[in-house]
Enzyme design. Structure first.
Site, short mmCIF file in Angstrom:
data_model
loop_
_atom_site.label_atom_id
_atom_site.label_comp_id
_atom_site.label_asym_id
_atom_site.label_seq_id
_atom_site.Cartn_x
_atom_site.Cartn_y
_atom_site.Cartn_z
N HIS A 105 -0.28 -12.12 1.15
CA HIS A 105 -1.21 -11.22 0.46
C HIS A 105 -1.88 -11.90 -0.74
O HIS A 105 -3.07 -11.72 -0.99
CB HIS A 105 -0.47 -9.96 0.01
N GLY B 51 -23.60 4.56 -1.17
CA GLY B 51 -24.64 5.29 -1.89
C GLY B 51 -24.22 6.65 -2.43
O GLY B 51 -25.08 7.44 -2.84
N GLY C 3 -16.77 0.98 -1.48
CA GLY C 3 -17.37 2.31 -1.40
C GLY C 3 -18.73 2.43 -2.06
O GLY C 3 -19.47 3.38 -1.78
N TYR D 227 0.85 -1.19 0.00
CA TYR D 227 0.00 0.00 0.00
C TYR D 227 0.89 1.24 0.00
O TYR D 227 1.49 1.60 1.00
CB TYR D 227 -0.92 0.03 1.22
N PRO E 28 -15.83 -4.33 2.61
CA PRO E 28 -17.14 -4.67 3.17
C PRO E 28 -18.25 -3.70 2.75
O PRO E 28 -19.42 -4.00 2.93
CB PRO E 28 -16.90 -4.60 4.68
N LEU E 29 -17.86 -2.57 2.19
CA LEU E 29 -18.85 -1.62 1.66
C LEU E 29 -18.84 -1.62 0.13
O LEU E 29 -19.16 -0.61 -0.50
CB LEU E 29 -18.58 -0.21 2.20
N GLY E 30 -18.48 -2.76 -0.45
CA GLY E 30 -18.47 -2.85 -1.90
C GLY E 30 -17.50 -1.87 -2.52
O GLY E 30 -17.79 -1.29 -3.57
#
Length: 385
Positions: A180, A269, A265, A114, A261-263
């Site tokens: 990884h 929405g 981003g 990263y 976990p939030l797709g």
């Protein structure tokens, strides 16, 4: 950690303060001792209220990744430094990590790739003041060179990467070390054996795998107990439910850590068909689901989350994270963010409780929808995240 009630409690504290001040003012008609006593009570009561608010903010239960105990919600740190657009300012990233810790988060995820390297340095600096109270996860598995990044999990390379990561993280041990990406050129037994040596040396405490299949997980676990599997998983991305990985984690007592976990981003929405993605700075620019067509076609999934959110005084992000909390007790999400407002929103999911009926309704309604666009192509699977 009751984020939704903070403003109300602050307002109640102010009202109480003004009421007590009025009483003290009335004491002016009597004796100075009454004023002193009243003022002292105000100070003591306010101190108690402040401590209660602080204790409540830090309240979060723990979950187990194998034998490793962490907060029920973790923090993915990647997006502060890379892959979701230009890096955030270092100061803002450190403040966000500090706020996560103050809010009860004890599990922080990073990797050498990263940046590369810059995120480990940021995490190391941010967590140094409370290093012994947190769990740091990082990863090996790449040969990072210009202009290309290739897979490399040879034993000597793993040992070299660990030494470099320890320096960047300003620590003497890595709490959770993931491979990884699986390297087809190195037997997983050799990888696990190398990590076992690092554990014996006290430089690593627990072993994890990222994006591994069930056969690889079984082989690795037979050589060295695997504490956690990290793979993309969200309300809209459910491959691990179909390929056996999630069931295997439950069978073997391995924790599961969803990245994205939030797709990535999307489930927040805030994205639509007109949202631009920088092809040089944002890995989502090459994903089918983030083409204008994919963004538009998958909007019914966000609408479903929003319908539930409106009934729970929550946001779509919070419903998506609450769904993962309710899914399995060994799941610990690492939603990423680079600013405090989004962090507070994500952590607010901890206070959103889905009943068994609500959870089942979400599952039933989702089953009626189609997810458009593939997850990743082979190249992206190897080098992204």
């Amino acid at each position: 950690m009751k984020h939704d009630n903070t403003s109300n409690k602050d307002e109640n504290s102010r009202r109480k303060f003004f009421q007590q001040t009025a009483i003290a003012g009335a004491g002016l008609l009597f004796t100075p001792s009454l004023i002193t006593a009243s003022s002292s009570n105000i100070k003591v009561n306010q101190q108690k209220k402040d401590q209660q608010n602080k204790d409540q903010e830090n309240k979060m239960t723990t979950r187990n990744l194998g034998k490793l105990k962490v907060s029920a919600l973790g923090a993915g740190c990647m997006s502060i430094s890379a892959n979701y657009g230009a890096p955030a300012k270092i100061e803002e990233g450190i403040k966000t990590i500090h706020k996560a810790y103050e809010s009860g988060v004890t599990f922080f995820d990073t990797a050498e790739v990263y940046g590369p390297y810059t995120n480990e340095k940021l995490v190391g600096e941010a967590l140094a003041p409370f290093r012994d109270k947190v769990v740091i996860a990082t990863k090996f598995g790449f040969e990072i060179g210009a202009p290309n990044i290739t897979l490399n999990s040879r034993p000597e390379h793993i040992k070299k990467v660990v030494e470099e990561s320890l320096t960047r993280l300003k620590t003497d041990r890595i709490d959770l070390l993931y491979q990884h990406r699986v390297d087809p050129n190195v037997p997983i037994e050799d990888v696990a054996g190398t990590v076992k040596d690092l554990i014996a040396a006290g430089k690593v405490l627990h072993f994890g795998l990222s994006e591994a299949n069930t056969a690889t997980i079984r082989k690795a676990h037979a050589e060295l107990p695997v504490s956690a599997i990290q793979t993309e998983y969200s309300f809209m991305e459910r491959s691990v439910e179909k390929n056996g990985v999630l069931d295997l984690c439950e069978e073997l007592g391995i924790g599961f850590v969803p990245w994205g976990p939030l797709g990535m981003g999307y489930l927040a929405g805030q994205l639509n068909a007109q949202t631009p993605f920088d092809s040089k700075l944002d890995l989502r620019s090459a994903f089918d689901r983030f083409t204008p067509e994919g963004l538009a076609a998958n909007m019914p999934i966000v609408n479903l989350l929003n319908r539930f959110a409106s009934n729970k005084n929550a946001t779509s992000s919070q419903i998506a994270l609450a769904w993962l909390l309710a899914k399995k007790p060994f799941i610990v999400s690492i939603a990423g963010t680079r600013n405090i407002p989004h962090l507070k929103e994500n952590l607010g999911a901890y206070d959103v409780h889905l009943s068994a009926a609500e959870f089942q309704e979400l599952e039933t309604e989702f089953a009626k929808l189609k997810v458009h666009g593939g997850r990743m192509n082979e190249m992206q699977m190897t080098f992204c995240q």
